[in-house]
Design an enzyme around this catalytic site. Sequence first.
Site, PDB file in Angstrom:
ATOM      1  CG  HIS A  38      -1.429   2.237   1.012  1.00  0.00           C
ATOM      2  ND1 HIS A  38      -0.083   2.160   0.782  1.00  0.00           N
ATOM      3  CD2 HIS A  38      -1.821   0.996   1.373  1.00  0.00           C
ATOM      4  CE1 HIS A  38       0.341   0.919   0.987  1.00  0.00           C
ATOM      5  NE2 HIS A  38      -0.708   0.196   1.346  1.00  0.00           N
ATOM      6  N   GLY A 104       0.167  -2.225  10.064  1.00  0.00           N
ATOM      7  CA  GLY A 104       0.531  -1.058   9.280  1.00  0.00           C
ATOM      8  C   GLY A 104       1.983  -0.949   8.863  1.00  0.00           C
ATOM      9  CD  GLU A 105       1.838  -1.239   5.353  1.00  0.00           C
ATOM     10  OE1 GLU A 105       1.170  -0.193   5.213  1.00  0.00           O
ATOM     11  OE2 GLU A 105       1.344  -2.375   5.263  1.00  0.00           O
ATOM     12  N   GLY A 172       4.038 -12.718   9.907  1.00  0.00           N
ATOM     13  CA  GLY A 172       4.912 -13.498  10.771  1.00  0.00           C
ATOM     14  C   GLY A 172       4.141 -14.297  11.801  1.00  0.00           C
TER      15      GLY A 172
END
Length: 317
Positions: A38, A104-105, A172
């Site tokens: 992160h 990712g974010e 998902g």
Amino acid sequence: MTEYGYFLAAEEHGPRELVEQARMAEQAGFTSLWISDHFHPWTGDQGESPFVWSVIGAISEATSLPVQTAVTCPTVRIHPAIIAQAAATSALLNDGFRLGVGSGEALNEHVLGDRWPPAPVRLEMLEEAVTVIRRLLSGEEITHYGKHYTVENARIYSLPDQPVPIDVSAFGPAAVEVAGRIGDGLITMMPDTAAIERFRKSGGGQKPVRGGTKVCYGPNRQEAIRTVRRLWPNIVIPGELAQVLPSPAHFEQAAEQATESALADAVVCGDDPDQHVAALKAYEDAGFDSVYVNQIGPHQQAFFDFYRSKVLPQLAG
């Protein structure tokens, strides 16, 4: 037989603490390590976020356990060519190193001012990034003019003898299918048999499936639940929201409605070994090859003693 590793939370602990936890994990009987990658923690109370590649180097000198990033996003904040070099060096230092990648974010990837694309584009970028990484890890000099990435006359000279395995994180259905198509394994956080079946039918075959979970060991269950509420309320933030919020402050706002009851349902809390064993057995029953456990909060040495004496022995058979 399912193997059990320890999940190092770089959002909650500084680099020296992570290295010490890696040592304790090896002494407790865990067989491998995950480490998060992160730029920001999820919330301000977590309070840490060291550069993962430096920490991997230190861990590799401190223990003999193989390490995997869980997970690196190789698409926006760091170019895939640089991730390929980092993975190659890590594999030279750490026998058994695996690169875990995901789409990712925004929390981590928007920090240079780049646009954060929608999910289908992120998956497209991830697929191209993995192609670039694999080509560079082969040792060839490459030039690549793709839709998302350009590489010119690039070659990695310091390479391990064997290619670095690349496992793909997916949640998902679309991401699971990408993982089946391009990954050497699947990474996911829930004991979801349907996802594993989709992965295997999408090209994953018998490739390994790795999962992670969080627990909060402590002698007082209510205190442990409060610790989860203070440090990791974001774990109950649903769906796409966790991929699009841009800052720890936004995660704190989104997690304001996370109740202690919901968090107690999501995380095993307390010192009942049967509850810890049952939570991990759910992954084994779902067909996972490896499960990585993270201890939330301050009782790190006590957690490792507890797992060494009361949990891992029940999982050995």
